[in-house]
Design an enzyme around this catalytic site. Sequence first.
Site, PDB file in Angstrom:
ATOM      1  N   CYS A  92      -1.592   8.303   3.998  1.00  0.00           N
ATOM      2  CA  CYS A  92      -1.774   7.944   2.623  1.00  0.00           C
ATOM      3  C   CYS A  92      -2.565   8.670   2.278  1.00  0.00           C
ATOM      4  CB  CYS A  92      -1.826   7.096   2.629  1.00  0.00           C
ATOM      5  SG  CYS A  92      -2.625   5.948   3.581  1.00  0.00           S
ATOM      6  N   GLU A 102       0.730  -1.044  -0.246  1.00  0.00           N
ATOM      7  CA  GLU A 102       0.207  -0.043   0.182  1.00  0.00           C
ATOM      8  C   GLU A 102       0.984   1.236  -0.053  1.00  0.00           C
ATOM      9  OE1 GLU A 102      -3.275  -0.345  -0.633  1.00  0.00           O
ATOM     10  OE2 GLU A 102      -3.502  -2.560  -0.728  1.00  0.00           O
TER      11      GLU A 102
HETATM   12  P1  NAD Z   1       9.387   5.864   2.963  1.00  0.00           P
HETATM   13  O1  NAD Z   1       8.548   4.549   1.528  1.00  0.00           O
HETATM   14  O2  NAD Z   1       9.821   6.042   3.176  1.00  0.00           O
HETATM   15  O3  NAD Z   1       9.323   4.421   4.043  1.00  0.00           O
HETATM   16  C1  NAD Z   1       8.612   3.255   4.028  1.00  0.00           C
HETATM   17  C2  NAD Z   1       9.845   1.677   4.516  1.00  0.00           C
HETATM   18  O4  NAD Z   1      10.441   1.254   3.463  1.00  0.00           O
HETATM   19  C3  NAD Z   1      10.904   2.469   5.491  1.00  0.00           C
HETATM   20  O5  NAD Z   1      10.493   1.322   7.075  1.00  0.00           O
HETATM   21  C4  NAD Z   1      11.764   2.556   4.928  1.00  0.00           C
HETATM   22  O6  NAD Z   1      12.782   2.668   6.189  1.00  0.00           O
HETATM   23  C5  NAD Z   1      11.812   1.542   3.681  1.00  0.00           C
HETATM   24  N1  NAD Z   1      12.740   1.781   2.265  1.00  0.00           N
HETATM   25  C6  NAD Z   1      13.080   3.031   2.042  1.00  0.00           C
HETATM   26  N2  NAD Z   1      14.124   2.893   1.238  1.00  0.00           N
HETATM   27  C7  NAD Z   1      13.915   1.487   0.766  1.00  0.00           C
HETATM   28  C8  NAD Z   1      14.668   0.952  -0.103  1.00  0.00           C
HETATM   29  N3  NAD Z   1      15.182   1.614  -1.518  1.00  0.00           N
HETATM   30  N4  NAD Z   1      14.328  -0.552  -0.025  1.00  0.00           N
HETATM   31  C9  NAD Z   1      13.511  -1.197   0.585  1.00  0.00           C
HETATM   32  N5  NAD Z   1      13.181  -0.882   2.261  1.00  0.00           N
HETATM   33  C10 NAD Z   1      13.511   0.991   1.799  1.00  0.00           C
HETATM   34  O7  NAD Z   1       7.693   5.887   3.379  1.00  0.00           O
HETATM   35  P2  NAD Z   1       7.641   6.696   4.946  1.00  0.00           P
HETATM   36  O8  NAD Z   1       8.169   7.686   4.696  1.00  0.00           O
HETATM   37  O9  NAD Z   1       7.642   5.514   5.415  1.00  0.00           O
HETATM   38  O10 NAD Z   1       6.315   6.339   4.966  1.00  0.00           O
HETATM   39  C11 NAD Z   1       5.120   7.552   3.897  1.00  0.00           C
HETATM   40  C12 NAD Z   1       4.314   6.940   2.313  1.00  0.00           C
HETATM   41  O11 NAD Z   1       3.935   5.679   3.165  1.00  0.00           O
HETATM   42  C13 NAD Z   1       3.858   7.469   1.744  1.00  0.00           C
HETATM   43  O12 NAD Z   1       4.306   8.215   0.322  1.00  0.00           O
HETATM   44  C14 NAD Z   1       2.130   7.149   1.866  1.00  0.00           C
HETATM   45  O13 NAD Z   1       1.757   7.885   1.043  1.00  0.00           O
HETATM   46  C15 NAD Z   1       2.635   5.865   1.969  1.00  0.00           C
HETATM   47  N6  NAD Z   1       1.577   5.137   3.173  1.00  0.00           N
HETATM   48  C16 NAD Z   1       0.618   4.310   2.344  1.00  0.00           C
HETATM   49  C17 NAD Z   1      -0.314   4.253   3.111  1.00  0.00           C
HETATM   50  C18 NAD Z   1      -1.512   3.625   2.789  1.00  0.00           C
HETATM   51  O14 NAD Z   1      -2.023   2.454   2.951  1.00  0.00           O
HETATM   52  N7  NAD Z   1      -2.081   3.144   0.936  1.00  0.00           N
HETATM   53  C19 NAD Z   1      -0.643   4.265   4.423  1.00  0.00           C
HETATM   54  C20 NAD Z   1       0.497   4.382   5.259  1.00  0.00           C
HETATM   55  C21 NAD Z   1       1.845   5.402   4.002  1.00  0.00           C
END
Ligand code: NAD
Length: 541
Positions: free
Chosen positions: A327, A293
Amino acid sequence: MGKGFFHVPTAINEPVKAYAPGSPEREAVSKQYKEYFNGSVDVPMYIGNEEVRTGNTRNMTPPHDHQHVVGQYHIGDKSHAEKAIANALEARKAWAQMPWEQRAAIFLRAAELIAGPYRAKINAATMIAQSKTIHQAEIDAACELIDFLRFNVEYMSDIYDEQPNSDEGIWNRVEYRPLEGFVYAITPFNFTAIAANLPASAAMMGNVVVWKPSDSQIFSAKVIVDVFKEAGVPDGVINVIYGDPVEITDVVLASPDFAGIHFTGSTYVFKELWKKIGENIHTYKTYPRIVGETGGKDFIIAHPSANPKQVATGISRGAFEFQGQKCSAASRVYLPKSLAEETLNYVKEDIASFKMGSPEDMSNFITAVIHEGSFDKLAKYIDQAKADADAEIIAGGNYDKSKGYFVEPTVILTTNPKYTTMETELFGPVVTVYVYEDADWAETLQLVDGTSEYALTGAVFSTDRYAIAEATKALENCAGNFYVNDKPTGAVVGQQPFGGARASGTNDKAGSAQNLLRWVSPRLIKETFVSPTDYRYPFLG
Ligand code: NAD
């Protein structure tokens, strides 16, 4: 199955506590906040039965007071990812065979622990780690997490109950086996409930998990681990590691036993993960489940028949609660010319009344954004809007990171419906408004549909049923959660299963049976009671 067809307790949504001045819950959470804020916690990784401390630590600091240290966590490297996988696979031998009602009891116990003795702890930790107001912490870390656990147990039992018919003389049965291997959970900073649910939903269905939380959420992730341990999740079932996400992920996705990923976070990261899984596909013993998501560019569109005060409230709450870091947060708004001025005046009045500061002061409605990277990105877009001829800042527009990462709730008015902040996910307290000619309602619906790559949430406000029906049809594919006369945030487990399509994710609806089905691989068992002894069918004469 044990020795009975067990019925799980009927799931009900956890009531949201009010935290009014003088209430016992407010007193409890304030006390806990102070204790955590003035203390120092040392957070290890949890691998098998070990608490792993590498000595390579990072500080944890509240976003609203970034020089104040509330503890540190130990980061790992490739070897810890390998160790986590090995421990998960070892634990799988017993966990995959654990009777389902025992698994259910563990997670129901976790729900009750959060509802009771851990409520103030998980809320205070979320206020500190993610800078949530007490209300935002309560609806996330307490209520939504409790709901995920209770409802998922009910959905699990519904799934097991789903069985095929059997003809005379045979018996067909379906076993919902956990995936063969381990599940990798990668969680975002913004919801404590999501951080807990991604590993828990897979574990509940009998899987073992390697969980990598967001660096910005580790303080509250620690409370989740404490709850899971006290609830009885056995060692090795959920292994928690921190570190460079790429380094860790490369190890995890190269494992032949990788069986699925449960991700929530940004779209770019998810696409990178999908690509790596594709590159490794010949390595795996089984086709991995890919559930993600991701981002959103969520809209509100008001029809000329809408009530301007209701639209304004939808914007004020939908765009600015938790600083727009949901989100589902409204970040692009389409107003008809006839209602625009009145609606925006109400929004400006609301913003003028918002108080901004630390969540410890419970009269604050706005707190800080999560980290410096987010702050700088938001400041850049705000500065750009100040400079661009087709954009104008009509409320907010200031920011200050001297003590905490504070960004004023900001409204950008644009004459360009494809202006960059109408299309790009900013993930902060910034909403962009485009005003359309009343006569262009139908064209504007097409514009909403075609403006962004995302399709997560959206809302229409109208008192005209024909307009609502038209919008519902025209916007069919641009939101996985669509709201009529309501803000596009605040999905409740068991009532509005959540998820989006297009670049917003695989739409496997967190908090539904549909999601849990991704973590099982059904086995059909057909048993014939009296086996035939002659191959000849009657048609052969
Ligand atoms: P992010 O993508 O920066 O990080 C999410 C996770 O991925 C973290 O644990 C991070 O350490 C990890 N990560 C980052 N880069 C990575 C890589 N290259 N390889 C593997 N793992 C990696 O997101 P965030 O800032 O924590 O959260 C915000 C984002 O999440 C927004 O885009 C938001 O829309 C989305 N979000 C979506 C939903 C939904 O249900 N659609 C819900 C909550 C948040």
